[in-house]
Scaffold this motif. Structure first.
Motif, short mmCIF file in Angstrom:
data_model
loop_
_atom_site.label_atom_id
_atom_site.label_comp_id
_atom_site.label_asym_id
_atom_site.label_seq_id
_atom_site.Cartn_x
_atom_site.Cartn_y
_atom_site.Cartn_z
N ALA A 193 27.95 -49.35 -13.92
CA ALA A 193 28.67 -50.37 -14.68
C ALA A 193 30.12 -50.48 -14.23
O ALA A 193 30.67 -51.58 -14.09
CB ALA A 193 28.60 -50.06 -16.17
N THR A 194 30.77 -49.35 -14.00
CA THR A 194 32.18 -49.40 -13.61
C THR A 194 32.34 -49.94 -12.18
O THR A 194 33.37 -50.54 -11.86
CB THR A 194 32.83 -48.01 -13.71
OG1 THR A 194 32.14 -47.09 -12.86
CG2 THR A 194 32.79 -47.51 -15.15
N MET A 195 31.36 -49.75 -11.32
CA MET A 195 31.45 -50.31 -9.97
C MET A 195 31.32 -51.84 -10.01
O MET A 195 31.95 -52.53 -9.21
CB MET A 195 30.37 -49.71 -9.08
CG MET A 195 30.59 -48.23 -8.76
SD MET A 195 32.23 -47.86 -8.10
CE MET A 195 32.23 -48.80 -6.57
N ILE A 196 30.51 -52.36 -10.92
CA ILE A 196 30.44 -53.81 -11.09
C ILE A 196 31.79 -54.33 -11.56
O ILE A 196 32.29 -55.37 -11.09
CB ILE A 196 29.33 -54.18 -12.09
CG1 ILE A 196 27.97 -53.79 -11.52
CG2 ILE A 196 29.36 -55.66 -12.43
CD1 ILE A 196 26.83 -53.96 -12.50
N TRP A 197 32.41 -53.63 -12.49
CA TRP A 197 33.74 -54.02 -12.97
C TRP A 197 34.77 -53.97 -11.85
O TRP A 197 35.60 -54.88 -11.72
CB TRP A 197 34.14 -53.09 -14.12
CG TRP A 197 35.53 -53.30 -14.63
CD1 TRP A 197 36.65 -52.61 -14.29
CD2 TRP A 197 35.95 -54.28 -15.59
NE1 TRP A 197 37.74 -53.09 -14.97
CE2 TRP A 197 37.34 -54.12 -15.76
CE3 TRP A 197 35.29 -55.27 -16.30
CZ2 TRP A 197 38.08 -54.91 -16.64
CZ3 TRP A 197 36.03 -56.07 -17.18
CH2 TRP A 197 37.40 -55.88 -17.34
N ALA A 198 34.71 -52.94 -11.03
CA ALA A 198 35.66 -52.82 -9.92
C ALA A 198 35.46 -53.94 -8.90
O ALA A 198 36.43 -54.48 -8.37
CB ALA A 198 35.51 -51.45 -9.25
N ALA A 199 34.21 -54.29 -8.62
CA ALA A 199 33.94 -55.38 -7.68
C ALA A 199 34.50 -56.70 -8.19
O ALA A 199 35.07 -57.49 -7.43
CB ALA A 199 32.44 -55.49 -7.43
N HIS A 200 34.35 -56.94 -9.49
CA HIS A 200 34.90 -58.18 -10.06
C HIS A 200 36.41 -58.16 -10.03
O HIS A 200 37.05 -59.17 -9.69
CB HIS A 200 34.40 -58.34 -11.49
CG HIS A 200 34.98 -59.54 -12.18
ND1 HIS A 200 36.15 -59.47 -12.93
CD2 HIS A 200 34.58 -60.83 -12.24
CE1 HIS A 200 36.43 -60.66 -13.41
NE2 HIS A 200 35.49 -61.50 -13.01
N GLY A 201 37.01 -57.04 -10.38
CA GLY A 201 38.47 -56.97 -10.42
C GLY A 201 39.11 -57.14 -9.06
O GLY A 201 40.22 -57.68 -8.95
N GLN B 154 27.26 -46.04 -3.59
CA GLN B 154 26.90 -44.68 -3.20
C GLN B 154 25.82 -44.18 -4.17
O GLN B 154 25.88 -44.47 -5.37
CB GLN B 154 28.12 -43.75 -3.26
CG GLN B 154 29.28 -44.15 -2.38
CD GLN B 154 28.95 -44.00 -0.90
OE1 GLN B 154 28.07 -43.21 -0.53
NE2 GLN B 154 29.64 -44.77 -0.06
N PRO B 155 24.85 -43.42 -3.68
CA PRO B 155 23.85 -42.86 -4.59
C PRO B 155 24.46 -42.06 -5.74
O PRO B 155 23.87 -41.98 -6.83
CB PRO B 155 23.01 -41.96 -3.67
CG PRO B 155 23.17 -42.56 -2.31
CD PRO B 155 24.57 -43.09 -2.28
N GLN B 156 25.65 -41.51 -5.52
CA GLN B 156 26.29 -40.72 -6.56
C GLN B 156 26.60 -41.58 -7.78
O GLN B 156 26.62 -41.07 -8.92
CB GLN B 156 27.58 -40.08 -6.03
CG GLN B 156 28.22 -39.09 -6.99
CD GLN B 156 27.32 -37.92 -7.29
OE1 GLN B 156 26.66 -37.39 -6.40
NE2 GLN B 156 27.28 -37.51 -8.55
N HIS B 157 26.87 -42.87 -7.58
CA HIS B 157 27.13 -43.75 -8.71
C HIS B 157 25.92 -43.81 -9.64
O HIS B 157 26.06 -43.73 -10.86
CB HIS B 157 27.48 -45.16 -8.22
CG HIS B 157 28.67 -45.21 -7.33
ND1 HIS B 157 28.85 -46.19 -6.37
CD2 HIS B 157 29.75 -44.39 -7.22
CE1 HIS B 157 29.99 -45.97 -5.74
NE2 HIS B 157 30.54 -44.89 -6.23
N GLU C 162 26.34 -49.43 -20.84
CA GLU C 162 27.59 -49.46 -21.60
C GLU C 162 28.79 -49.55 -20.65
O GLU C 162 28.93 -48.75 -19.72
CB GLU C 162 27.70 -48.20 -22.46
CG GLU C 162 29.02 -48.04 -23.17
CD GLU C 162 29.34 -49.16 -24.16
OE1 GLU C 162 30.52 -49.38 -24.42
OE2 GLU C 162 28.39 -49.79 -24.66
N LEU C 163 29.67 -50.52 -20.90
CA LEU C 163 30.80 -50.76 -20.01
C LEU C 163 32.15 -50.31 -20.57
O LEU C 163 32.84 -49.49 -19.95
CB LEU C 163 30.85 -52.24 -19.61
CG LEU C 163 32.01 -52.67 -18.71
CD1 LEU C 163 32.01 -51.88 -17.40
CD2 LEU C 163 31.96 -54.16 -18.44
N ALA D 242 28.99 -55.80 -5.91
CA ALA D 242 28.30 -55.59 -7.18
C ALA D 242 26.79 -55.78 -7.07
O ALA D 242 26.07 -55.53 -8.04
CB ALA D 242 28.85 -56.55 -8.24
N ALA D 243 26.29 -56.21 -5.92
CA ALA D 243 24.88 -56.59 -5.79
C ALA D 243 23.95 -55.42 -6.10
O ALA D 243 23.07 -55.52 -6.96
CB ALA D 243 24.61 -57.13 -4.39
#
Length: 534
Positions: free
Chosen positions: A493-501, A332-335, A477-478, A508-509
């Motif tokens: 950064a947190t969305m990349i972490w959520a995609a991995h989890g 989302q653009p908000q991220h 910073e993560l 995460a792309a």
């Protein structure tokens, strides 16, 4: 031994002397700098206090447990392995691009430095996705490729994305060194290896040491790469224990981590300095002959693995789409707006706080001022997960109204990255001509008006450069973001972490590509500050 009243009287006398011998402007800077230094160091006191609540017998039991010993040993091994590998890779590449007849040296130097564009945890995410179980590359080629994960994978990935620290510093040292010294050694029948060991290495050792220090501190503080690779080290263990509400154990592990960081700084401070400065002369390049082709292929392979692989992987995911399996993970653009908002706030606050601290460092009028300046650098050597944990203790136990709010998250960023703003601001102040300010004062301009009208416009480029560095580093910073972000305000950064989890890697792309672009801008800022260029 002097009595207490006598000692108090002596302290008041010193304060009077300080007030009489320094301008009100300097005293104001001293007070503001002291306030900033206390703010930066304060989170560590909360960490120590929380660790002190654990009973000594229980603390000894926890720290001497098999798990703690393995975590410590694995963390030390990760730092040593990454640092040694980065030196073994970065130094030869620096020699290759400065002392040989390698074609297109400038182009290859840029390719070698480009891995700094990508945060290591994004590189780890790409490697796990490409070469992990059921990886993209193996599936595409129809081959059963070796998996890149675990401890060896973490060492490999961190090395590939941090060796440019060693490369850039060593290359700059080699470019400023007089090559005629090496030619003199060769004329005395010293072979290439002997001439490098006895002549070149002593001259460039401080640069290698400085780059190795950055690599070691990065490897020690890296949270995302070990987590994505499934390696339990201090950073990942601290985060997991804090999430499991084992705050006492997490605090003890944090103190161990800080101790190890102190040891690294101590070892680096005891390394030798260059034996002297010499006039620059390039000398005759080393002829590679047929070896130039393998050398060019090596550099091309590095660029393909570190840059093209993750960018190509994320672009392919973006084109193929995510399939809509988990809409809550969709970009989302908000991220991006959240990341930009937090980073802009941190950059602004850090720039303002850096002004009095940098002024104290440049003026050098008192040991107290210099001590306050150095105190603000503590946060840069402290991993983000430790700062995050300390502020979790502060927010959850002392100021619950502040916990999980934007101000506390921005404060964590400022504590972590304030030295970047201080460094560039101090450099700008050191280049400022004091006679200009003196001329303004002779025209009856007060110190505040002189600073606002004369000094600040001259140092503004350095202040803006520091703000840009804080902004761009904060975006990546993560751990501190995971631990302190306001509820419902996810970042890139947190969305990349959520995609991995969640194992839905394709989500995460877009966040990863946006961060890569931002990091690319960071590289441009760094190169703009380097007058010598790549």
């Amino acid at each position: 031994m002097p009595r207490l009243p006598d000692r108090l009287f002596e302290r008041f006398q010193r304060l009077d002397q300080l007030r009489e011998t320094h301008s009100p402007f300097y005293l104001a800077a001293l007070l503001l700098g002291g306030f900033v230094a206390v703010l930066v160091v304060a989170p560590l006191f909360w960490l120590v206090l929380r660790a002190g609540t654990v009973e000594p017998a229980r603390a000894i039991e926890l720290l001497s447990s098999r798990r703690s010993v393995l975590i410590g040993a694995r963390s030390i091994a990760l730092v040593l392995g990454t640092t040694v590998a980065s030196v073994l890779l970065g130094v030869p590449l620096a020699v290759l691009t400065t002392r040989t007849d390698l074609p297109a040296q400038r182009l290859f130097s840029v390719v070698i430095a480009l891995p700094l564009v990508i945060p290591s945890y994004i590189g780890a995410f790409a490697f796990v996705s490409a070469f992990g179980r059921h990886g993209e590359v193996g599936s595409l080629l129809g081959l059963n490729l070796p998996r890149i994960d675990g401890f060896a994978g973490a060492v490999l990935v961190i090395t590939l994305y941090t060796y440019p620290y060693v490369f850039l510093g060593t290359r700059a040292a080699l470019r400023s060194m007089d090559a005629s010294l090496v030619e003199a050694a060769r004329s005395l029948d010293a072979g290439p290896v002997e001439a490098f060991r006895r002549v070149t290495l002593p001259q460039i050792r401080p640069a290698i040491s400085a780059g190795a220090l950055l690599v070691a501190l990065y490897a020690l503080s890296d949270f995302g790469t070990p987590a994505f690779m499934g390696v339990s080290v201090f950073t990942s263990a601290i985060y997991m224990e804090s999430e499991a509400f084992n705050v006492g154990y997490a605090a003890l592990l944090s103190l161990q981590l800080l101790t190890l960081a102190g040891v690294i700084l101590l070892v680096e401070s005891r390394t030798g300095r260059a034996s002297g400065q010499t006039a620059r002369r390039r000398g005759s390049p080393i002829e590679l002959g047929w070896l130039r082709y393998p050398a060019m292929a090596l550099v091309g392979l590095l660029g393909a693995v570190t840059i093209l692989l993750p960018v190509g992987l994320f672009l392919s995911w973006m084109v193929r789409g995510t399939g809509g399996a988990v809409p809550s993970l969709a970009f989302q653009p908000q991220h991006a707006l959240n990341s930009v908002g937090f980073s802009l706030a941190a950059a602004l606050v850090a720039s303002v706080m850096a002004l009095p601290v940098a002024y104290l460092g440049v003026s050098g009028r008192s040991r107290l001022g210099r001590l306050l300046e150095r105190g603000t650098y503590v946060g840069f050597a402290v991993p983000g997960v430790v700062i995050g944990l300390a502020l979790v203790f502060l927010g959850s136990s002392t100021a619950p109204w502040l916990y999980r709010t934007a101000p506390l998250l921005v404060f964590a960023y400022v504590v972590r990255f304030l030295p970047q703003a201080v460094g560039t601001t101090r450099s700008a102040l050191e280049g400022f001509d004091d006679q200009i300010a003196e001329a303004a004062r002779t025209l009856n301009a007060g110190p505040w008006r002189t600073f606002r009208k004369v000094v600040f416009p001259e140092i503004a480029p350095g202040v803006l450069a520091g703000a840009a560095l804080v902004f761009l580093t904060t975006m990546k910073e993560l751990p501190a973001t995971l631990m302190l972000q306001p509820i419902g305000r996810d970042t890139l950064a947190t969305m990349i972490w959520a995609a991995h989890g969640s194992l839905y890697y394709r989500y995460a792309a877009v966040p990863a590509l946006v961060l890569i672009v931002v990091s690319g801008v960071s590289m441009l800022v760094l190169l703009a500050q380097d007058e010598s260029g790549i």
